[in-house]
Design a protein around this motif. Structure first.
Motif, PDB file in Angstrom:
ATOM      1  N   GLY A  24       1.304  -3.824  -3.152  1.00  0.00           N
ATOM      2  CA  GLY A  24       0.643  -4.272  -1.822  1.00  0.00           C
ATOM      3  C   GLY A  24      -0.435  -3.226  -1.365  1.00  0.00           C
ATOM      4  O   GLY A  24      -1.471  -3.597  -0.780  1.00  0.00           O
ATOM      5  N   SER A  41      -2.635  -6.565  -6.967  1.00  0.00           N
ATOM      6  CA  SER A  41      -1.682  -7.368  -6.224  1.00  0.00           C
ATOM      7  C   SER A  41      -0.821  -8.363  -6.657  1.00  0.00           C
ATOM      8  O   SER A  41       0.078  -8.444  -6.464  1.00  0.00           O
ATOM      9  CB  SER A  41      -2.291  -7.685  -4.787  1.00  0.00           C
ATOM     10  OG  SER A  41      -2.892  -6.799  -4.061  1.00  0.00           O
ATOM     11  N   GLY A 117      -3.102  -9.239   0.549  1.00  0.00           N
ATOM     12  CA  GLY A 117      -2.341  -8.686  -0.678  1.00  0.00           C
ATOM     13  C   GLY A 117      -1.126  -7.787  -0.041  1.00  0.00           C
ATOM     14  O   GLY A 117      -0.103  -7.796  -0.544  1.00  0.00           O
ATOM     15  N   ASN A 121       3.021  -8.968  -0.257  1.00  0.00           N
ATOM     16  CA  ASN A 121       3.791  -8.226  -0.945  1.00  0.00           C
ATOM     17  C   ASN A 121       4.884  -7.617  -0.149  1.00  0.00           C
ATOM     18  O   ASN A 121       6.238  -7.611  -0.649  1.00  0.00           O
ATOM     19  CB  ASN A 121       3.048  -7.345  -1.784  1.00  0.00           C
ATOM     20  CG  ASN A 121       2.410  -7.753  -2.948  1.00  0.00           C
ATOM     21  OD1 ASN A 121       3.157  -8.203  -3.951  1.00  0.00           O
ATOM     22  ND2 ASN A 121       1.058  -7.599  -3.067  1.00  0.00           N
TER      23      ASN A 121
END
Length: 634
Positions: A24, A41, A117, A121
């Motif tokens: 991430g 990602s 992204g 995450n």
């Protein structure tokens, strides 16, 4: 032969958490290079999801609970069959969402790519941490972290609707956290601990138990979206990116469900009967009203969000039935109801992932979410249409798909309530089964509405007429979970015993023998989903084969042309619309819809959104997120 070393569940979970966080951050830093950032990602999320999936399968196969510490992270984790089941369900959604993001992130603005992204995450890492938490402090902290990541994913579009949705989600999440803190403070006052292991060994006074349960039900219910605590759900699912909406529905809301299971059936001992009755009533209302509101929606993402509420209610019917079964000392009823609820929790994650990602593909390729402006795109996006058709049929519990298998078990558990000695419970079971049948009818109407209006007929806009297939990664992200819906439905006789074992471990009862005979049955009723699949496949094929062999030259091939319109030229205005399809039910249930308008405190809502509260909450969310990350790292 040289055997390859197998990583233990704790090591796999540590690897997954590191991958989510590092990928991430790396994806956000590389946001200037669109393709590289999206692959870092997305692929990082895929690998992490596979690691969590492997850990969940290992714990499920072992069948026992273990409290351990994750290596390197020094995070105390509880690895139980229930937690492993949720890890498996969550990781499947995370896998397909990460696959979708590989293509989606490459097509958005650099700033949005970096934020989406990173936050997505971090959301997955926080959800995994919440699932395996071994104490109330860790659970609340991880749930709060996940809710804050969800908030930043909602408001990243930076428009009025997204800001409004983000504020609703932020306020709902903070209220839920406050309720959970109060609940566990009450339990700590008696047990002097917030460790789940010690809470299970403590005998609480009835008043403390009931007060803590009600607070926990409100707190977890806000996360799960139980009606009337659902205000954040439709707007948040519509404002977040499609793959994030899939995570909301299949992972974030399920944390609330598992929390209710833990408090109602695990931590506080044997529940009183009224707990189960309360959960059953809330479940029935959530399922029916969620399905009713979904049928009125034209925005396909909001429609799917309301259907998530419907399925949350269906899952809670199983959990409430299990609580009632435990209270009534009916272990077979409790096991069957919990089995049905957990199986539907898993199934819902599959078909709702396919639906949200399919809706995301449609929005990306046409720029449209309003079904009134779509139509005719089945020819232009055939694989997306196929995936959504399978997932919609599963959502409507049509055989032989997985939604049918879990709802069939749920029907049986509700009818088993009739074996109770109390008259009110004997009446409640059939009434709830009738309510579930009505909810299924609404879901079936929604299937017809969504697929017919969106994919069939003539295009009702230029964008729909010019739609093109989505990128391969996106198409696979919706098609694969749809195929799993079919596989899990046909193979349900082989899958159900594993869920039965999870239910048995939760209730400390033997696994149901009725689930070990290759069919899903109980109390004399049996259904073989493989046989159903063969029959349903044979019904259309057999007449076609006979006609092909015997027609000779008597039935020439059809010629295609414009649709018949009583002698008039056909136009797109003649195609059935979403409004027209739902109009009879809108009239029939008008009092219910008016009740929603009257129940909402319009003046209070307007005051909240008119002032500077949204800006204040945005800054507060950022400060709180930083503090939580510092605490988590420390």
């Amino acid at each position: 032969m040289i055997s390859m070393p197998v990583l233990q569940p704790a090591s796999l979970l540590t690897l997954a958490l590191f991958l989510w966080v590092i990928c991430g951050l790396a994806g956000g830093l590389l946001a200037g290079a669109a393709r590289l950032s999206s692959l870092v990602s997305g692929i990082g999320g895929i690998v992490a999801s596979v690691a969590v999936m492997a850990a969940g399968v290992q714990v499920l196969s072992r069948g026992t609970s273990l409290i351990t510490e994750l290596p390197v992270l020094s995070y105390r984790a509880e690895l139980s069959p229930l937690n492993a089941l949720l890890l498996l369900a969550m990781s499947l959604t995370a896998l397909f969402s990460s696959l979708y993001s590989c293509a989606w992130l490459a097509q958005v603005r650099q700033r949005q790519r970096a934020r989406a992204g990173l936050w997505c995450n971090l959301l997955l890492a926080a959800l995994a941490g919440a699932v395996i938490a071994a104490s109330a402090v860790a659970l609340i902290m991880m749930m709060e972290l996940a809710a804050l990541c969800a908030y930043f994913l909602i408001v990243q579009s930076d428009d009025a609707k997204s800001r409004r949705a983000g504020l609703n989600q932020f306020l709902s999440g903070r209220l839920g956290t406050l309720c959970l803190i109060l609940a566990f403070v009450l339990l700590h006052h008696t047990s002097h601990s917030v460790s789940f292991e010690l809470l299970r060994q403590t005998t609480f006074p009835p008043g403390v138990k009931s007060a803590a349960f009600l607070l926990a039900l409100a707190g977890f219910g806000l996360y799960a979206g139980i009606i009337p605590l659902h205000a954040w759900v439709p707007q948040s699912h519509a404002s977040a990116p499609a793959h994030v909406a899939a995570l909301f529905s299949s992972a974030l809301m399920k944390i609330g469900i598992i929390g209710i299971v833990k408090v109602g059936l695990d931590l506080l001992g044997t529940p009183p009967l009224w707990w189960g009755v309360l959960v059953l009533i809330l479940a029935a209302l959530t399922a029916f009203i969620g399905g009713l509101y979904a049928l009125m929606e034209h925005d396909i993402r909001r429609l799917l969000a309301y259907h998530s509420l419907e399925n949350i209610g269906i899952i809670l019917l199983g959990i409430g039935g299990a609580m009632a079964g435990v209270a009534l000392h009916l272990p077979a009823l409790a096991s069957l109801a919990l089995l049905a609820g957990l199986f539907h929790l898993f199934n819902h994650g599959l078909f709702k992932t396919a639906l949200f990602l399919g809706a995301g593909e449609i929005q990306l390729q046409t720029g449209i979410r309003d079904m009134e402006k779509l139509g005719g795109i089945a020819r232009l996006m055939p694989w997306t249409a196929l995936a959504m058709l399978i997932a919609l049929m599963s959502m409507a519990a049509l055989p032989p798909l997985n939604g049918f298998a879990s709802e069939w078990l749920l029907y049986q558990s509700l009818f088993q309530l009739s074996s109770a000695r109390l008259l009110i419970i004997r009446l409640l079971g059939p009434l709830l089964a009738v309510g579930l049948a009505l909810t299924g009818a609404l879901a079936l109407m929604c299937v017809a509405k969504v697929f017919a209006v969106t994919f069939l007929g003539a295009p009702r806009s230029q964008a729909a007429a010019e739609a093109t297939p989505a990128p391969l990664a996106m198409t696979l992200s919706s098609l694969l979970p749809a195929l799993l819906c079919l596989i899990c439905g046909v193979a349900s006789p082989r899958i159900i015993p594993h869920f039965s074992a999870v239910a048995a471990s939760m209730l400390n009862t033997p696994a149901l023998l009725a689930t070990q005979h290759g069919v899903a049955f109980a109390s004399g009723s049996a259904v073989s989903t493989p046989m159903l699949a063969i029959l349903l496949l044979g019904m259309p094929l057999l007449p076609w084969i006979i006609a092909t062999l015997w027609r000779g030259q008597r039935l020439p091939n059809r010629s295609r042309g414009e649709a018949w319109a009583c002698g008039y030229a056909h136009s797109a205005d003649m195609v059935v619309t979403a409004t027209g399809f739902a109009q009879p039910l809108r009239v029939m249930f008008a009092p219910v819809y008016r009740l929603r308008q009257r129940a909402v405190p319009v003046a209070l809502v307007s005051a909240l959104h008119r002032g500077g509260l949204a800006v204040f909450c945005h800054r507060l969310a950022f400060i709180e997120l930083v503090l939580l990350l510092v605490v988590a790292v420390a």
